[in-house]
Enzyme design. Structure first.
Site, short mmCIF file in Angstrom:
data_model
loop_
_atom_site.label_atom_id
_atom_site.label_comp_id
_atom_site.label_asym_id
_atom_site.label_seq_id
_atom_site.Cartn_x
_atom_site.Cartn_y
_atom_site.Cartn_z
N THR B 14 14.04 -5.22 2.21
CA THR B 14 13.85 -3.89 1.99
C THR B 14 13.34 -2.86 2.41
O THR B 14 13.62 -2.17 3.28
CB THR B 14 14.97 -3.26 0.70
OG1 THR B 14 14.76 -3.33 -0.66
CG2 THR B 14 16.58 -4.64 0.42
N VAL B 134 5.12 2.52 -8.12
CA VAL B 134 5.27 3.42 -9.36
C VAL B 134 5.88 4.21 -8.78
O VAL B 134 5.71 5.20 -8.56
CB VAL B 134 3.96 4.66 -9.98
CG1 VAL B 134 4.54 5.10 -11.47
CG2 VAL B 134 3.05 3.39 -10.45
N ILE B 138 8.47 8.60 -5.38
CA ILE B 138 7.38 10.23 -6.43
C ILE B 138 6.46 9.77 -5.74
O ILE B 138 5.82 9.13 -6.59
CB ILE B 138 7.96 9.98 -7.65
CG1 ILE B 138 9.87 10.37 -7.58
CG2 ILE B 138 7.15 11.28 -9.00
CD1 ILE B 138 10.08 9.92 -9.34
N LYS B 207 4.09 -0.42 -14.78
CA LYS B 207 4.03 1.36 -14.10
C LYS B 207 3.18 1.72 -14.95
O LYS B 207 1.93 2.59 -14.66
CB LYS B 207 4.83 1.79 -13.14
CG LYS B 207 5.72 1.41 -12.65
CD LYS B 207 7.63 1.54 -12.48
CE LYS B 207 8.13 0.25 -11.79
NZ LYS B 207 9.61 1.00 -11.36
N GLY B 304 14.47 2.23 -3.52
CA GLY B 304 15.51 2.04 -2.50
C GLY B 304 14.80 1.90 -1.57
O GLY B 304 13.45 2.07 -1.23
#
Lengths: 428, 428
Positions: B14, B134, B138, B207, B304
């Site tokens: 993806t 991470v 963001i 992370k 995503g």
């Protein structure tokens, strides 16, 4: 290790002193991260004798900031004086012409002269950095210019004036009218010397214009920002909006539409459960939306010595590390002139009016809305007070044109007392 | 204009397909921002025939990702395969050795081999970028490494596994037990093939270890992360915590203490009115705290195709623009070995236990706490159910040592039924 980066600081107010404090407090940390030392060589301010709580004795002093900007022992000029004309502009121009990079916290200067200054910088092979100019310590310029560089940006929003957000949230929490909280803010020293810069939305409008330029690749167009301050917001509207699940914010919104660039800085309703709705007090928040990212939300202190100096130092450290970009993220010559669009994007609205106690009053209001093509999402009528009753209406999405048609038709119904209030609901 | 930057993409899941989509959808925008074209020259994946919804016909295909990583017509290798051993590691090493920069979304790889790979990159004069590793979209790596470079960081926190946050918030909103919501998440495809990576806190721990390295200038030390998953969180605790004004989050916290670097990834209580407390569903949030900035909060999609590809492209655009930094913000050789501290920082705790219906039961519990030096902030006893009553206690700040002493002393009182639950309250 490369030779140290030498800073000249023009302006020693809270931000300038904050920068001095950072440079003095952990030089090894800065050097480890930058791969070279970061030093202050010269400073300038109006009053040499004032105690600023930092030791300036190791730095050359210049009474004239423009002289500082041209010093041979300065690599980067920090313009921390403010004001969009006069000495601040002269300092930036002098620095660029002398082949120095510039870091500034001056949103007004860039909102008014950003394009000319960017072209001047690029002609000299220099850069101007201004993270501290928008939303204080929040790294929004960097996030937008660099992190989201793969996105076509769709909307940029923000609460970017902490004083206005303080006033609005304090009105709600204390149930006080605007004038009383405005006076409180004045007494606390939260207001600019010209309060219209804050409550008129001008300061936040400057910031929005800078974000819009980066987001949409357009020349800074502050004159294209629709400005509306918070002076007309009443405690009634704050309370009623809360009843309907909303908060009122001075919200900046920029988006590119088919009719041009829409830039608004105005009071808007946002859902009380949204991050923007939950923002209390003087904190700032910026929402960035793009085609790949969806949405990110950045929250932090919008003012204050530490946060603003942190943003200035972020820019300084980028320069020390050799990270250099065009001022607005792409060459100034390539920025398009923005075609300003007046609030083209349809939105739901909050309407508040007083209905006279006459048979069929509500039906008449509903008919006016229907005839303007506006459908009602939710409606609430309160008890009558004397001869009229407050009525709140939340509409579905409509255009401002249709809304204004309806607003002007209300008077002819003979059942609406006084002027209705209409506030846009921004969908966040 | 400089020659185009040529990308080789290893891994077309993806995220890889998302990157292809961005590069194809607005090449002019990317070129305007980067000052040069950004092109894909070669791609690699396991199954050539699979339909990924993007046209790959213009790119060279390599069955072997390591071969792709060494191609002469590739400047930057995007490692989007995942996994901390085997082919992903080999691809990164091959790319670096062939003099190429690397962009990766692979948190496991860097958590396990970050120091060695950073040294290898720097020996070759190459960089590894990992914004997408991470908190998805963001821009936390950039904010921490660059924007906050003037700060001595004091604490880094975050909700960085969307699946865990989905499970915890869904348990609360639907009143469902852990097992039921875990199954829902599995059915929705939210869980990794090995669910312990999510619910055991391992993925989020990876992370956290990366953030801690940048924040504190230490070598990545995943083995120093105290890991505790969410599998033991009950609906009772979620409900009772809510009664006391808290939410339970799988929260990562890294801070430098006098006893060393504390890294925890564990369920914690946070106030329901805080930004962390208000975070619902699969969204991520990172909180960065430093001496100058105070606190900033970054919120956005943690996973995503679009958001992750956006982060990858942010790194690519930096490289296209010539923005280059050491992998962890300063040269790998200068990073200190972290001394791992076990939860040294005192905190308030939430305690839940069942008290038998005996005279003086509550007094005995209170005495145990007092003898361990733990004072009570708030206490709530519920109605008796059969022979025992649930009791909730919120303590003032205490050490984990004192807490464990008290927990082990409860049994001897003879009034506590079963094992008490204790969850740290992180002060945000």
């Amino acid at each position: 290790m490369t030779s140290p980066l030498r800073l000249g600081i023009a302006g020693l107010g809270t931000v300038g002193a904050g920068v001095v404090r950072i440079v003095q407090s952990h030089p090894e940390l800065l050097a480890a991260r930058a791969g070279r030392g970061v030093e202050i060589t010269a400073v300038s301010a109006r009053d040499r004798s004032r105690d600023r709580g930092v030791d300036l004795s190791a730095y050359a002093w210049e009474d004239d900031a423009a002289t500082l900007a041209a010093r041979d022992d300065v690599d980067v000029v920090l313009e921390l004086m403010g004001g969009h004309e006069g000495i601040a502009k002269q300092v930036v121009e002098t620095a660029l012409d002398a082949g120095k990079d510039v870091v500034t916290a001056n949103k007004a200067l860039l909102a008014h002269h950003g394009q000319a200054l960017a072209e001047r910088a690029e002609a000299q092979g220099r850069v101007i950095r201004f993270e501290a100019a928008v939303a204080g310590g929040i790294p929004v310029i960097k996030a937008l210019t660099e992190s989201l560089a793969g996105n076509e940006m769709t909307r940029v929003m923000g609460v970017m004036n902490g004083t206005c957000n303080y006033i609005l949230t304090r009105m709600q929490s204390a149930g006080l009218p605007y004038d009383a909280v405005f006076q409180e803010a004045a007494d606390l020293g939260y207001l600019e010397a010209d309060p219209q810069l804050d409550v008129g939305g001008i300061d936040a409008g400057h910031k929005l214009a800078l974000l819009a330029s980066i987001a949409f690749g357009t020349r800074v167009d502050f004159s294209g920002v629709e400005l509306e301050g918070i002076g007309a917001i009443t405690i009634e509207d704050i309370t009623h909006a809360a009843d309907m699940g909303f908060r009122i914010k001075l919200l900046g919104v920029a988006q590119m539409t088919g009719r041009g660039l829409e830039q608004r800085m105005s009071p808007c309703l946002v859902p009380d459960s949204s991050p923007l709705g939950q923002l209390e007090g003087g904190t700032n928040m910026v929402v960035l939306e793009g085609d790949a990212i969806g949405q990110i939300v950045l929250r932090g202190p919008g003012a204050g010595a530490g946060p603003t100096a942190s943003a200035v130092m972020g820019d300084v450290m980028d320069l020390a590390r050799g990270l250099r970009l065009p001022v607005f993220g792409q060459p100034a010559a390539g920025l398009r002139a923005a075609r300003a669009a007046q609030a083209a994007v349809p939105a739901p609205y909050y309407l508040r009016m007083r209905l006279l106690d006459k048979p069929g009053a509500l039906a008449k209001v509903a008919r006016v809305l229907g005839e303007s093509g506006i459908s009602i999402d939710r409606m609430r009528q309160y008890d009558h007070e004397d001869v009229s009753a407050p009525v709140l209406i939340v509409t579905h999405k409509t255009t401002r044109f249709a809304l204004e048609e309806a607003l002007s038709a209300f008077e002819a119904t003979g059942v609406v007392q006084g002027a209705p209030v209409a506030i846009r609901i921004e969908q966040v």
